[in-house]
Design an enzyme around this catalytic site. Structure first.
Site, PDB file in Angstrom:
ATOM      1  N   ALA A  45     -12.826  -9.212  22.631  1.00  0.00           N
ATOM      2  CA  ALA A  45     -12.970  -7.798  22.272  1.00  0.00           C
ATOM      3  C   ALA A  45     -14.406  -7.325  22.476  1.00  0.00           C
ATOM      4  CB  ALA A  45     -12.534  -7.582  20.823  1.00  0.00           C
ATOM      5  N   LYS A 129       1.074 -12.569  29.389  1.00  0.00           N
ATOM      6  CA  LYS A 129      -0.193 -12.972  30.004  1.00  0.00           C
ATOM      7  C   LYS A 129      -0.550 -14.353  29.458  1.00  0.00           C
ATOM      8  CE  LYS A 129      -4.967 -11.554  30.807  1.00  0.00           C
ATOM      9  NZ  LYS A 129      -5.591 -12.821  30.346  1.00  0.00           N
TER      10      LYS A 129
END
Length: 717
Positions: A45, A129
């Site tokens: 992040a 993913k």
């Protein structure tokens, strides 16, 4: 970070250039840690936030986009342990989305780019993913000939021998497969296999592995293929590189073909027709995530039709027709046992939390980053409250977040669990290593106090001196093989003057000092005649070194690899560079102005360089170093064949033969910078019907103008 996280829209052009220079260095460092060393130190992040800020600045200041911009890069340079493999087609990374709204914007953007198409007329694929290692498998005449990692996207590592040990990867393809095909996908380790491996390690009393991704990556990079074979690695196929004949015209059809050829494909992949359906499948996979036997960190969306993928094309580092919708970071509760202070190369005191062991996302966590003094106090980078102003105290019950394969961070405190009488943490004001004062500098430009407290001991501080030496011999600096962290610490701690290495020049006098010594290095445990000979050869091989490597190796604050290259190209020789930096010491005059005028060198970086050359101790070290090594003159930049490379282009009015987005993408693929407004820095204005004030301003400034046909003729269609 520079500019104290000032909103991008409030940055001046100088501040923007300065921050882009900082972001180039910072993102390149984190790329190398993540892709090249499997040792990331910030969360996904935080990394994504740095990339987004870089992209926003470039969007507002297109004239400042650098050739080495992170928006033009993919990963990190490959290791030298395995032979390099040049990918026939680059292995690009994906752009990320972080919310349902972002995902809807992705779908809407596809429709905007392609022009007038009915709603729900474009199909998409959605698949998990996989959190593993990207792999490209090349088959010629239906036989596996090469397996390569992604590396930096252009050049990867040849791991063919190790890949052949993975049973689920076909060694040959069926007769109907093309003569040449590169099947791409992800190498991973199943959670169950990872748990079994760690159980075996524990039974043998050996250290446990951290997580499946790093274990898979390390297993694949084993020099002994037998080790790889014992690790039970697995593979999912989902993409392709070079291919001599296309067996399908859709993404979904290609993956089905891979399945027919014997490759494992993900059973959760679906073909869908709207943003709502994509999000429904995303949340379904999110719910299934804990029960899957492999780690995933999001869902990948791709336009299904390959002809539409071709129209959409690519950005510099990623396809426009795909995105990765990331999952939120995982969190858990645990107790803070203590706070340790680490001292880095620049003297920064970094607090690290010691935690009661807790499992977060399948990984046992015992440490977490606390960033800096203000973060512990509940204060953000700009002085704003974080965690609603709650500070962090030893003994607190804390919320730990792990996003990706990184050192986790403490994101909040459970106040109801705080012990009565718990004392606020008192950050040390002296260095825990050398005892020197540790201070928070005032930023002369902003007048604000730096978030980081730094040791003032400089080379007197053992921690800083050792970290400086480690930096000096690191891969992008002098890259001296045989001088790793343990060896540097050994030589630094040695009290024998014929063995001691306290500053960089000592490295290059080691062999001479050893010749006159009775204490031979080869007789010390851990060394031997062969290793010592190779060490001396590695040192002597670096007595001539590229100028940018020399500048980078000096360890000047804010001067990363990219900035060092800018300085080397601008000044050409070290003599010219050193003289200019000394002349710039007054922070005025021609030398100072020249330094600040280099694109990508802002005032903060310039001040740091000048201050380095004001310090007599630094001058002495550099002078002694120049007695031993010779920095080579910098090479001139190679120009590209594109007629618009390096030029700033503005499109205005209506375009009839392509959409505005297609025109922009084509220009950028040829090395041009596309701006939204006309200025003195504009080189070309492409004007279609309805062009107004931008065309008028271009004529007023004498900027070259042309219509769409002339533009297409210039760039060759």
């Amino acid at each position: 970070m520079l500019n104290e996280k000032k909103p991008v829209e409030q940055l001046t052009e100088t501040e923007a250039a300065e921050e882009l220079a900082f972001l180039v260095t910072e993102l390149a460092r984190h790329d190398a840690l993540y892709h090249g060393q499997d040792a990331p130190e910030i969360s996904d992040a935080d990394y994504d936030a740095l990339k987004r800020r870089n992209d926003l600045i470039e969007e507002l200041f297109p004239a400042l986009i650098r050739e080495d911009s992170p928006s033009r890069k993919i990963g990190a340079a490959p290791s030298l342990t395995f032979q390099p493999v040049l990918h026939a087609r680059p292995m690009l990374s994906l752009d990320n989305t972080f919310s349902d709204e972002d995902a809807r914007d992705f779908v809407a953007g596809i429709y905007r780019f392609l022009g007038k198409l009915p709603d729900h007329s474009i199909a998409f694929t959605a698949e998990p993913k996989i959190d593993g290692l990207s792999m490209s498998l090349r088959y010629e005449n239906r036989k596996l000939v090469t397996a390569a990692t992604r590396g930096d996207g252009t050049t990867g590592e040849n791991v063919t021998a190790n890949i052949r040990t993975i049973r689920m990867i076909p060694q040959t393809l069926p007769a109907d497969a093309p003569d040449v095909v590169e099947v791409r996908g992800e190498i991973y380790m199943a959670k169950s296999d990872f748990a079994a491996l760690n159980a075996e390690m524990a039974a043998q009393g050996r250290p446990l592995y951290v997580n499946p991704r790093n274990t898979a990556s390390g297993s694949l990079r084993q020099l002994d293929a037998k080790v790889t074979a014992s690790r039970k690695l697995r593979f999912f196929a989902y993409a392709w590189g070079e291919i001599s004949a296309m067996p399908s015209d859709t993404q979904f059809g290609m993956v089905e073909t891979f399945k027919a050829w014997g490759f494992p494909v993900n059973p959760l992949m679906q073909r869908l027709s709207s943003a709502d359906e994509l999000l429904q499948h995303y949340h379904h996979i999110e719910r299934e995530r804990p029960d899957l036997d492999y780690d995933i960190d999001g869902v990948v969306y791709k336009v299904d039709r390959l002809d539409l993928q071709a129209r959409l094309g690519f950005r510099s580092r990623s396809p426009r027709w795909a995105t990765a919708h990331k999952f939120p970071a995982e969190q858990a509760f645990t107790r803070l046992k203590g706070i340790d202070i680490q001292v880095g190369r620049t003297g920064a005191l970094t607090p690290v939390a010691r935690l009661e062991p807790i499992t977060v996302g399948g990984v046992v966590v015992t440490n977490a980053t606390l960033h800096n003094e203000d973060y512990i106090r509940g204060i953000g980078n700009s002085g704003e409250p974080i965690r609603e102003g709650r500070d962090i105290r030893i003994g607190d019950m804390v919320i730990v977040q792990r996003a990706g394969d990184v050192i986790p961070q403490i994101v909040d405190v459970v106040m109801d669990e705080r012990a009565e009488g718990a004392e606020p943490y008192r950050f040390p004001t002296t260095c825990p290593v050398c005892g020197s004062h540790a201070v928070r500098d005032i930023n002369e430009k902003t007048g604000k106090v730096d978030a980081v407290r730094r040791c003032t001991g400089g080379f007197v501080c053992r921690a800083q001196a050792i970290e400086h030496l480690k930096h000096f011999v690191s891969r992008h600096a002098f890259d001296i093989e045989g001088l790793g962290s343990k060896q540097i610490e050994f030589f630094f701690e040695s009290e024998d003057p014929t063995l001691s290495i306290r500053t960089a020049p000592d490295i290059f006098t080691l062999e001479r000092r050893q010749e006159a010594s009775l204490t031979k290095l080869e007789n010390i445990e851990g060394f031997g005649k062969v290793s010592v000979r190779k060490l001396y050869e590695a040192i002597n091989a670096r007595r001539e070194i590229a100028l940018h490597r020399f500048i980078y190796a000096l360890g000047i604050r804010h001067v990363g690899e990219t900035t060092a290259k800018l300085l080397a190209r601008s000044y050409g020789t070290y003599e010219h560079f050193r003289a200019a930096m000394v002349d710039a010491g007054s922070l005025a005059g021609d030398a100072w102005n020249e330094l600040n005028s280099i694109e990508g060198i802002g005032e903060v970086v310039a001040r740091a360089i000048v201050e380095f050359y004001k310090e007599p101790r630094n001058l002495k070290v550099v002078s002694d170093l120049l007695e031993e090594v010779r920095p080579e003159s910098a090479e001139t930049r190679v120009s590209t064949d594109s007629p618009v490379a390096g030029k700033t282009v503005v499109f205005t009015g209506s375009l009839e033969k392509m959409t505005r987005d297609e025109a922009k993408a084509k220009a950028e693929s040829l090395g041009a910078k596309v701006a939204g407004s006309v200025s003195k820095k504009t080189d070309i204005v492409v004007a279609g019907p309805g062009a107004g004030s931008k065309l008028d301003k271009a004529r007023e400034l004498g900027v070259q103008t042309m219509d769409e046909d002339e533009w297409l003729a210039l760039i060759g269609g």
